[in-house]
Design an enzyme around this catalytic site. Sequence first.
Site, PDB file in Angstrom:
ATOM      1  N   HIS A  12       0.870  -1.286  -0.025  1.00 33.96           N
ATOM      2  CA  HIS A  12      -0.108  -0.102  -0.007  1.00 33.96           C
ATOM      3  C   HIS A  12       0.821   1.141   0.187  1.00 33.96           C
ATOM      4  CE1 HIS A  12      -3.345  -2.472   0.494  1.00 33.96           C
ATOM      5  NE2 HIS A  12      -3.001  -3.050   1.558  1.00 33.96           N
ATOM      6  N   LYS A  40      -5.142 -10.259  -7.172  1.00 31.90           N
ATOM      7  CA  LYS A  40      -5.810  -9.451  -6.013  1.00 31.90           C
ATOM      8  C   LYS A  40      -7.076  -8.588  -6.338  1.00 31.90           C
ATOM      9  CE  LYS A  40      -5.289  -6.933  -1.581  1.00 31.90           C
ATOM     10  NZ  LYS A  40      -4.015  -6.431  -0.649  1.00 31.90           N
ATOM     11  N   ASP A  41      -8.174  -8.703  -5.972  1.00 35.74           N
ATOM     12  CA  ASP A  41      -9.369  -8.058  -6.725  1.00 35.74           C
ATOM     13  C   ASP A  41      -9.215  -6.527  -6.491  1.00 35.74           C
ATOM     14  OD1 ASP A  41     -11.946  -8.062  -7.811  1.00 35.74           O
ATOM     15  OD2 ASP A  41     -12.770  -7.374  -6.069  1.00 35.74           O
ATOM     16  N   HIS A  83      -9.398  -5.008 -10.302  1.00 35.89           N
ATOM     17  CA  HIS A  83      -9.159  -6.254 -11.053  1.00 35.89           C
ATOM     18  C   HIS A  83     -10.676  -5.879 -12.327  1.00 35.89           C
ATOM     19  CE1 HIS A  83      -9.437 -10.587 -12.539  1.00 35.89           C
ATOM     20  NE2 HIS A  83      -8.159 -10.056 -13.183  1.00 35.89           N
ATOM     21  N   HIS A 115      -3.077  -2.649   8.137  1.00 31.46           N
ATOM     22  CA  HIS A 115      -4.147  -3.053   7.394  1.00 31.46           C
ATOM     23  C   HIS A 115      -4.814  -2.176   6.652  1.00 31.46           C
ATOM     24  CE1 HIS A 115      -8.128  -4.803   5.673  1.00 31.46           C
ATOM     25  NE2 HIS A 115      -8.767  -3.944   6.416  1.00 31.46           N
TER      26      HIS A 115
HETATM   27  P1  T3P Z   1      -5.041  -6.162   3.027  1.00 27.68           P
HETATM   28  O1  T3P Z   1      -5.799  -6.471   4.378  1.00 27.68           O
HETATM   29  O2  T3P Z   1      -4.009  -7.184   2.823  1.00 27.68           O
HETATM   30  O3  T3P Z   1      -4.322  -4.648   3.035  1.00 27.68           O
HETATM   31  O4  T3P Z   1     -10.298  -5.912   1.908  1.00 27.68           O
HETATM   32  C1  T3P Z   1      -9.495  -7.017   1.349  1.00 27.68           C
HETATM   33  C2  T3P Z   1      -8.247  -6.514   0.835  1.00 27.68           C
HETATM   34  O5  T3P Z   1      -8.640  -5.279  -0.124  1.00 27.68           O
HETATM   35  C3  T3P Z   1      -7.241  -5.666   1.852  1.00 27.68           C
HETATM   36  O6  T3P Z   1      -6.099  -6.208   1.731  1.00 27.68           O
HETATM   37  C4  T3P Z   1      -7.257  -4.119   1.422  1.00 27.68           C
HETATM   38  C5  T3P Z   1      -7.746  -4.139   0.135  1.00 27.68           C
HETATM   39  N1  T3P Z   1      -8.496  -2.959  -0.543  1.00 27.68           N
HETATM   40  C6  T3P Z   1      -7.688  -1.935  -0.674  1.00 27.68           C
HETATM   41  O7  T3P Z   1      -6.334  -2.021  -1.149  1.00 27.68           O
HETATM   42  N2  T3P Z   1      -8.348  -0.742  -1.113  1.00 27.68           N
HETATM   43  C7  T3P Z   1      -9.630  -0.497  -0.965  1.00 27.68           C
HETATM   44  O8  T3P Z   1     -10.128   0.561  -1.490  1.00 27.68           O
HETATM   45  C8  T3P Z   1     -10.574  -1.882  -0.471  1.00 27.68           C
HETATM   46  C9  T3P Z   1     -11.880  -1.691  -0.520  1.00 27.68           C
HETATM   47  C10 T3P Z   1      -9.592  -2.957  -0.177  1.00 27.68           C
END
Ligand code: T3P
Length: 120
Positions: A12, A40-41, A83, A115
């Site tokens: 991030h 990753k979505d 995605h 997170h």
């Molecule tokens: P991670 O917890 O690894 O940072 O919510 C599931 C994943 O999607 C979470 O991964 C964070 C990511 N996400 C984003 O990076 N940006 C967004 O705007 C949203 C909604 C989710």
Amino acid sequence: CETAYQKFLRQHYDNPKSNVGRNYCNAMMQRRELTKPTCKDVNSFIHEKKQDILDVCTDKGGKAYKDGLRVSLKPFSVTTCKHKGGSTRPPCEYKENKSERYIVIRCNNRNEPVHFDESI
Ligand code: T3P
């Protein structure tokens, strides 16, 4: 091995925004290893100083939000990669949306982000 904070930075943090050619999201999602084993979505990259992101975990730059999350006091420059659909197997195709948004994150007990929840 990678700590939760290091993983947060890998997924991030991108400041200044990397020059990776035509499609920022396609390149960055691959470069940061977010396309293996599947695409990753949704993933957001923050284009702000590391210390400013850390400050969201304290009263200096953030405040309590719902469910133990923290929200930034100011909007941050964020690129969110989504995605496109189709196959979830690589090669992964993303569309990008860059804007100024408040970030919502979770921090650990050492006031490090671990997170990314959403940007609002
Ligand atoms: P991670 O917890 O690894 O940072 O919510 C599931 C994943 O999607 C979470 O991964 C964070 C990511 N996400 C984003 O990076 N940006 C967004 O705007 C949203 C909604 C989710």
